[in-house]
Design an enzyme around this catalytic site. Structure first.
Site, PDB file in Angstrom:
ATOM      1  CD  GLU A  22     -20.444   9.147  35.511  1.00 54.62           C
ATOM      2  OE1 GLU A  22     -19.780   8.523  34.833  1.00 54.62           O
ATOM      3  OE2 GLU A  22     -20.743   9.487  36.495  1.00 54.62           O
TER       4      GLU A  22
ATOM      5  CD  GLU B  48     -18.108  12.501  32.936  1.00 53.14           C
ATOM      6  OE1 GLU B  48     -18.769  11.538  32.719  1.00 53.14           O
ATOM      7  OE2 GLU B  48     -16.963  12.359  33.694  1.00 53.14           O
TER       8      GLU B  48
ATOM      9  CB  CYS C 150     -15.040  13.387  30.763  1.00 52.69           C
ATOM     10  SG  CYS C 150     -14.137  13.847  32.378  1.00 52.69           S
TER      11      CYS C 150
ATOM     12  CB  CYS D 287     -13.142  12.762  35.957  1.00 51.26           C
ATOM     13  SG  CYS D 287     -14.986  13.090  35.878  1.00 51.26           S
TER      14      CYS D 287
HETATM   15 ZN   LIG Z   1     -15.520  13.919  33.833  1.00 53.71          ZN
END
Ligand SMILES: [Zn+2]
Length: 434
Positions: A125, A141, A143, A221
């Site tokens: 990631e 992502e 996040c 998340c």
């Molecule tokens: Zn995330």
């Protein structure tokens, strides 16, 4: 650092400083612990003891002061740097501030997508190398873009330069908000810029990609992180500093900000980013002498500001228009940010965007979808001279601006042969379409 800021307790800042400065030191803490624990590790996603051995993954391969570029897990990187920037400001540590600048610049100038996404690979990631920005296998992502906003916020607190807020806005509108459906119940974890739904289940390079927003995730998340950033959005809209109240984002809101013994009350309204006019009204019952610093977005060529209907004199500093005055109830600043549709071209070093163009209006990067353009979007071309028509959306697009342009669609010259042979000595047919 937030606990230190609230309590003023020096040991909290000392602990943060330890965490930051211990990274990358030899002998390495991870290696010591690995030995002590009989060479066991809980994380084996990419092989035995991967997290212990792959130190760039956690930005722990060398001291931060020596790290030249954004590397490793993208969310971890921006969370870490959010803390480093917070520490640098409150400890007035110039070398840590330089570390933040160097890594911010590398990330935003060489590893950032036009959508404000970061982390161009699924493996780890993580960031990749400079200018390696694939559109389809990207991770980006939700996040990570939230963490990017956090890092930008702390950089703004250190230095009121609109470049940080420009990146924050790009990430907010194009990836963070795009990461949630209009119903607020479906989400993207990975935010690709290009998806070919039919291929996803067959080509495992796309195992992380979903063609539509999902109800939930095994590792969920992103959905609560979007909720967190939206419920703390005030910290991003405004940066209160001694010299001025900086207005970074033009989101509708009401706010009360202490200015010395007084309170400045503001109300922002409009239909930004769909429409170009933003109103900032003063609601304070008592006059307040202060400076408002309005961000003039990097995408806007000809911003205009009036105060109570008249031109206003201000000072432009690092992308903010500073207006000082004794503000009284009823004062209204009107900000007009013309947002014509623009074509945006990639840096020639980004091979994945060669021959491509993005379409942007205001801070929004537009998306071409199968839903209204049919399948095989890669056959659509936008001629240089095509003009855009702005349409008021209907249904789920109500109060939003849709774009229409005349383009060209390529189709095979010999539909009957398609199943026999993929290639042809002649180019495909071009057909004009809306
Ligand atoms: Zn995330």
């Amino acid at each position: 650092m937030r606990l230190y800021e609230v309590t003023g307790e020096p040991r909290y800042m000392a602990l943060v400083n330890y965490f930051v400065e211990e990274r990358g030191k030899q002998p390495h803490f991870y290696d010591d612990e690995y030995e002590k624990r009989g060479k066991t590790s809980y994380w084996h996603t990419y092989g035995p003891a991967w997290m212990v051995k792959d130190k760039p993954y956690s930005q722990a391969h060398q001291p931060i002061a020596e790290q030249p570029r954004a590397i490793g897990h993208a969310v971890r990187f921006v969370y870490l740097m959010t803390g480093v920037a917070h520490l640098a400001r409150l400890s007035q540590d110039e070398s840590k501030r330089q570390d933040c600048l160097r890594l911010w610049n590398n990330m935003t100038q060489r590893q950032l997508y036009i959508t404000g996404g970061i982390g161009s690979q699924s493996s780890g990631e993580a960031f990749s190398s400079d200018y390696d920005l694939p559109n389809d296998t990207v991770y980006a992502e939700s996040c990570a873009s939230i963490g990017l906003m956090m890092f930008a916020r702390r950089m703004l607190e250190m230095e009121a330069d609109s470049q940080y807020a420009d990146v924050m806005e790009r990430a907010l509108y194009n990836t963070v908000l795009g990461g949630m459906a209009l119903d607020g119940k479906h989400f993207f974890y990975v935010n690709p810029l290009e998806v070919h739904p039919k291929t996803l289940q067959f080509n495992h390079i796309y195992d992380h990609v979903k063609p539509v927003r999902q109800r939930w995730f095994g590792c969920a998340c992103c959905p609560p992180n979007i909720a967190r950033v939206l419920t703390s959005i005030g910290h991003y809209i405004y940066t209160p500093r001694e010299d001025a109240l900086y207005v970074n984002l033009y989101i509708g809101n009401s706010v009360e900000v202490p200015v010395g013994e007084q309170t400045l009350r503001l109300r922002i309204s409009g239909n930004y980013p769909w429409q170009d006019q933003v109103k900032i009204a003063v609601d304070s019952p008592d006059p307040v002498n202060h400076t408002l610093a309005l961000r003039l977005p990097d995408w806007c060529r000809d911003p205009q500001v009036t105060l109570n209907g008249h031109d206003v004199a201000g000072t432009l500093k690092k992308g903010y228009l500073h207006i000082s005055r004794t503000w009284v109830e009823g004062d209204t600043l009107t900000l007009t940010l013309p947002m014509p549709v623009r074509r945006i071209y990639g840096n020639p070093l980004v091979r994945h965007v060669a021959g491509k163009v993005a379409v942007q209006r205001g801070p929004l990067v537009y998306c071409l979808e199968q839903a209204d353009n049919g399948e095989e979007l890669h056959n659509l071309w936008l001629p240089d001279n095509a003009s855009f028509t702005e349409l008021e959306g209907k249904g789920i697009f109500a109060h939003k601006v849709l774009l229409q342009a005349q383009g060209v669609k390529y189709t095979t010259r010999h539909p009957e042969k398609q199943s026999l042979w993929h290639y042809d000595t002649a180019p495909p047919n071009a057909r004009r379409r809306h």
